[in-house]
Design a protein around this motif. Structure first.
Motif, PDB file in Angstrom:
ATOM      1  N   SER A  71     -11.069   9.195  -2.345  1.00  0.00           N
ATOM      2  CA  SER A  71      -9.800   9.266  -3.056  1.00  0.00           C
ATOM      3  C   SER A  71      -9.248  10.681  -3.000  1.00  0.00           C
TER       4      SER A  71
ATOM      5  N   ILE B 291      -8.793  12.567  -6.979  1.00  0.00           N
ATOM      6  CA  ILE B 291      -9.820  13.178  -7.833  1.00  0.00           C
ATOM      7  C   ILE B 291      -9.784  14.703  -7.750  1.00  0.00           C
TER       8      ILE B 291
ATOM      9  N   SER C 231     -10.132   6.546  -7.895  1.00  0.00           N
ATOM     10  CA  SER C 231     -11.517   6.996  -7.749  1.00  0.00           C
ATOM     11  C   SER C 231     -12.057   6.525  -6.413  1.00  0.00           C
TER      12      SER C 231
END
Length: 330
Positions: free
Chosen positions: A173, A176, A300
């Motif tokens: 991701s 993050i 995430s």
């Protein structure tokens, strides 16, 4: 590769550079380098004739030790006249890489990584400049396309042989990372594909290595392909006419970074509600033929894997970018 709306021409062998004018460079079996003792040199291709086009996107693979760099320029022949030389900036693995803003005239304009012409052309010529001892160019690719025919392949029938095959690509991701990750979709996608090929580059590192000073971001298509190329991969930018064409790559084990945009409600299950332009990794297709993606916009790492409806995804991909894809590791 040639499709009705798009042609990608790849030069990577001595025969591909036949007829080129070399000034301070030398042609090897599978590369171009500077002549001994020189720190700068150019190669100018012979004119190339292709299907009529009004957009061109270049890509290249080069090694640029130290402060070495590569500049790629292109001009197009519209009717009987050649345009000016348009620059796609200076690429280097070191800091300071940059595209060139403000290139616009009656013949066309450069939008970071894309030359858009005012009228169709059927010929173009390129000039590459190498700087710094040890700088070597291994591949040059040019995708030419016709904007009006971007959606010509929409709904192309599939042979279904790639349905049910999903490649194993690590999930990463962009969201993050609090220091700019929201706009790192392109280098995050590249890092996922590199990881699948055994090259574990962290997302922030990939973002730093693709940052374009003039663009002030990491989304330069040419620079992302160049970055993968600098790590020893064969990488280029192309435009595919349909998901049926993309299946030939994923079915052969080659995931693709693909560019699309959408408005609210247009992409069911999307990780973000809207996007004016977003890169994600097409890793395969489910048994019903729907594309399976690693979408870096997920919140995430463990929510990156997504399956999107085939018809909606294909339409958004083709209408937004003309099926633009990064091919890495073919």
């Amino acid at each position: 590769m040639t499709y009705p709306s798009s042609t990608t021409t790849i030069h990577e062998r001595a025969a591909d550079w036949a007829g080129a004018d070399v000034q301070g460079t030398q042609i090897h079996a599978e590369a171009i380098s500077l002549a001994p003792g020189l720190t700068t040199g150019t190669l100018t291709s012979a004119p190339l004739t292709v299907t009529a086009f009004d957009e061109l996107v270049p890509s290249w693979n080069a090694v640029t030790p130290g402060a070495g760099s590569v500049t790629v320029e292109v001009r197009a022949r519209v009717g009987a006249e050649w345009s000016r030389w348009y620059s796609f900036g200076t690429w280097s693995s070191a800091e300071g890489r940059s595209s060139v803003n403000g290139q616009k005239d009656s013949a066309g304009q450069v939008m970071t990584d894309t030359l858009r012409l005012s009228k169709q052309a059927t010929s173009y010529q390129y000039r590459v400049t190498l700087r710094g001892q040890g700088t070597t160019l291994r591949l040059l690719a040019f995708n030419t396309s016709e904007r009006a025919r971007r959606s010509a392949g929409l709904g192309q029938a599939s042979d279904k042989t790639a349905w049910g095959k999903v490649n194993d690509v690590p999930q990463r991701s962009q969201m993050i990372y609090p220091d700019g990750g929201e706009v790192w979709c392109s280098p995050t996608s590249v890092s996922m594909i590199l990881a699948a090929r055994g090259i574990d580059i962290k997302v922030p590192q990939a973002a730093r290595a693709t940052y374009d000073r003039a663009y002030d971001g990491t989304g330069n298509w040419s620079f992302n392909a160049a970055y993968a190329g600098s790590l020893g991969q064969r990488a280029y930018v192309t435009r595919l006419p349909s998901l049926a064409a993309a299946e030939k790559f994923t079915g052969a084990g080659i995931p693709l970074a693909v560019s699309l945009g959408w408005k609210k409600g247009e992409l069911p299950g999307a990780a973000i509600a809207t996007s004016s332009g977003h890169l994600m990794v097409l890793i395969g297709f489910d048994k019903a033929g729907n594309p399976v993606l690693n979408d870096p916009a997920a919140p995430s790492n463990d929510t990156v894997r997504r399956t999107y409806p085939r018809a909606a995804f294909e339409k958004l991909w083709l209408t937004h970018s003309g099926g633009l894809s990064y091919v890495i590791g073919e």
